[in-house]
Design a protein around this motif. Structure first.
Motif, mmCIF file in Angstrom:
data_model
loop_
_atom_site.group_PDB
_atom_site.id
_atom_site.type_symbol
_atom_site.label_atom_id
_atom_site.label_comp_id
_atom_site.label_asym_id
_atom_site.label_seq_id
_atom_site.Cartn_x
_atom_site.Cartn_y
_atom_site.Cartn_z
ATOM 1 N N THR A 179 0.838 -1.200 0.000
ATOM 2 C CA THR A 179 0.000 0.000 0.000
ATOM 3 C C THR A 179 0.872 1.249 0.000
ATOM 4 O O THR A 179 2.048 1.211 0.375
ATOM 5 N N ARG A 180 0.276 2.347 -0.419
ATOM 6 C CA ARG A 180 0.991 3.624 -0.416
ATOM 7 C C ARG A 180 1.108 4.140 1.020
ATOM 8 O O ARG A 180 0.133 4.127 1.778
ATOM 9 N N ILE A 181 2.293 4.588 1.385
ATOM 10 C CA ILE A 181 2.484 5.141 2.720
ATOM 11 C C ILE A 181 1.803 6.516 2.773
ATOM 12 O O ILE A 181 2.037 7.364 1.906
ATOM 13 N N PRO A 182 0.962 6.750 3.785
ATOM 14 C CA PRO A 182 0.203 8.010 3.849
ATOM 15 C C PRO A 182 1.052 9.266 3.751
ATOM 16 O O PRO A 182 0.669 10.239 3.112
ATOM 17 N N ASP A 183 2.241 9.259 4.390
ATOM 18 C CA ASP A 183 3.085 10.456 4.365
ATOM 19 C C ASP A 183 4.194 10.285 3.332
ATOM 20 O O ASP A 183 5.338 10.635 3.563
ATOM 21 N N ALA A 184 3.824 9.742 2.160
ATOM 22 C CA ALA A 184 4.814 9.445 1.118
ATOM 23 C C ALA A 184 5.661 10.663 0.750
ATOM 24 O O ALA A 184 6.829 10.529 0.394
ATOM 25 N N GLY A 195 -1.217 -2.396 5.247
ATOM 26 C CA GLY A 195 -1.700 -1.038 5.457
ATOM 27 C C GLY A 195 -0.940 -0.273 6.505
ATOM 28 O O GLY A 195 -1.014 0.953 6.566
ATOM 29 N N THR A 196 -0.182 -0.994 7.335
ATOM 30 C CA THR A 196 0.522 -0.347 8.451
ATOM 31 C C THR A 196 1.979 -0.752 8.554
ATOM 32 O O THR A 196 2.619 -0.508 9.562
#
Length: 484
Positions: A179-184, A195-196
């Motif tokens: 998954t894409r890291i939220p703070d990419a 997800g984590t």
């Protein structure tokens, strides 16, 4: 030596009386086959490639067009089955090869993740129709030989490998394994495990077990390995969904439908706009997209047709495929039919080798395979309960199968190895098949020129590279010309 070849090599002093009827039309006896072998081969091919009835709706259905619209999963299943049934039967009758056709993996990824975000679904499918028509023109005019000679074999193989990695990456992402890291924007790592940073939840377990099952079956060379894995993990997912409290499976929840049989939904048929794409994006972008589709479809088909014919022992003394012109024309027509039905471009399937392995040598086997696809039209409730986590392992497996072409590339020869590497790497890293092909072509032309071998580059490759140069530099060019 194949049985077909043995038959051809027998003394011809007293040739047998030619068979009539169905046998004579398909040359079943003449090619050393029997009705039993053709029927078994037809079933084997269907069960080996039937996964497309699940995967194509998932790949196309999981994407949005420029306006945020999704394609209906039930309608996609109907369209996929219908085109596969009709075109497979036409190939059997017209081309007389045990070569089945259906929506092409890789090509549907181009449509879903590369083309649709730039325009409406109708416009995207219109490009598929246009691509198919142009392929037919190439076949009729005899330009296929010119195009074949223009692209180095190693580059064709690199394109296949790159698409394989791209498909595998899509599988990992669709399943939630990556998954894409939220703070990419604030980290050097753009994606992560789960997800984590860890794998959590029942859906991910289904995917992981599916991957293990698929690769195990492939290693054992079990026929229909991909389909067996999809069916098995769907059953597991249905059981888990009934027993556990799961917030979300994504687009598709594995739940037993109220009805097993349903009437097909033909709502997507004819839903295309042949030239609508030119109103949604620049003409150069449209040209490059169509070129990418033609390149992928045309050369994949050539390799598949030759490979299947060779496996069946049907090549003549000069290594030519019987009825090649008709076969390629039907394949081009299949692309047109796929776009017109909104099922993406349909093409010849290398999985047809499963039928050949069972003894199929003629187009009669296609009548069985096509008939099975026609039957699938009425089983959409079952086919649309498959969650992404059960189907995504197949994408990983197909990625591996396409990756095997990398062994044919001469990695010690930099003028081929570097362009091939860029083609392979840029596709998944930029989430774009077009970008990968463009990077490879430009690198190939540049290196050949630097080495003083510019004359070895075919003029078609120079033309394509010029288009890709404009494609990559479109933003500064538009600013320079005051388009923006």
């Amino acid at each position: 030596m194949s049985e077909a070849q043995k038959v051809d090599d027998r003394p011809s002093a007293a040739p047998p009386t030619p068979a009539g009827g169905v046998d004579g039309f398909f040359k079943i006896s003449a090619r050393g086959s029997t009705f039993g072998r053709e029927i078994r081969g037809g079933f084997a091919t269907f069960f080996t490639m039937a996964y497309i009835l699940v995967l194509n709706p998932i790949i196309l259905g999981s994407a949005k067009d420029k306006f945020g619209h999704h394609l209906d999963a039930v309608q996609l299943t109907t369209a996929t089955a219908l085109v596969a049934a009709v075109m497979t039967i036409i190939m059997g009758v017209g081309g007389n090869l045990p070569l089945a056709l259906a929506a092409g993996l890789g090509l549907n990824a181009v449509v879903a993740f590369q083309i649709a975000p730039l325009m409406s679904w109708a416009d995207a499918m219109g490009l598929i129709v246009l691509e198919g028509l142009l392929i037919c023109v190439l076949v009729v005019t005899g330009l296929r030989e010119a195009v074949m000679h223009a692209i180095p074999q190693a580059m064709k193989q690199a394109i296949s490998v790159g698409i394989g990695l791209f498909i595998a990456f899509i599988g990992f992402v669709d399943a939630g394994f990556a998954t894409r890291i939220p703070d990419a924007a604030n980290t050097t790592v753009p994606v992560q495990l789960g997800g984590t940073g860890a794998l959590t939840g029942w859906p991910i377990l289904v995917f992981c077990l599916g991957v293990l099952l698929t690769i195990g079956l492939l290693a054992r060379k079990v026929k229909g390995a991909i389909l067996i894995s999809i069916v098995t993990m769907t059953v597991v997912a249905v059981v888990i969904n009934a027993a556990a409290d799961i917030k979300s499976w994504g687009l598709t929840t594995p739940k037993v439908p109220d009805d097993i049989v349903a009437s097909p939904d033909f709502g997507l048929l004819g839903h295309f706009s042949l030239f609508g794409a030119f109103g949604e994006t620049s003409a150069i972008t449209v040209v490059l997209l169509v070129f990418t589709l033609i390149l992928s479809d045309f050369f994949d088909t050539m390799g598949t047709v030759v490979g299947i014919s060779a496996e069946a022992g049907l090549l003549d003394e000069e290594g030519k495929v019987p009825n090649l012109g008709r076969v390629l024309l039907i394949d081009g027509a299949a692309a047109v039919a796929g776009g017109a039905a909104s099922a993406s471009s349909s093409t010849s399937y290398i999985e047809s080798a499963a039928g050949v392995g069972e003894g199929a040598r003629t187009g009669f086997a296609n009548l069985i395979t096509g008939g099975m696809f026609a039957l699938a039209l009425f089983l959409t409730p079952i086919l649309t309960i498959v969650p992404l986590q059960a189907a995504a392992p197949a994408l990983v497996a197909v990625g591996f199968l396409m990756m095997t072409q990398v062994k044919h590339i001469d990695w010690d020869k930099y003028e081929i190895a570097i362009p091939a590497f860029l083609t392979i790497a840029v596709m998944p890293f930029t989430y774009s098949i077009t970008n990968g092909i463009g990077a490879g072509f430009l690198a190939y032309v540049l290196i050949k020129t630097v080495l003083g071998k510019a004359k070895e580059v075919h003029w078609l490759l120079w033309a394509a590279s010029a288009l890709f140069l404009v494609y990559f530099a479109i933003d500064p060019l538009e600013q320079l010309l005051g388009v923006k």
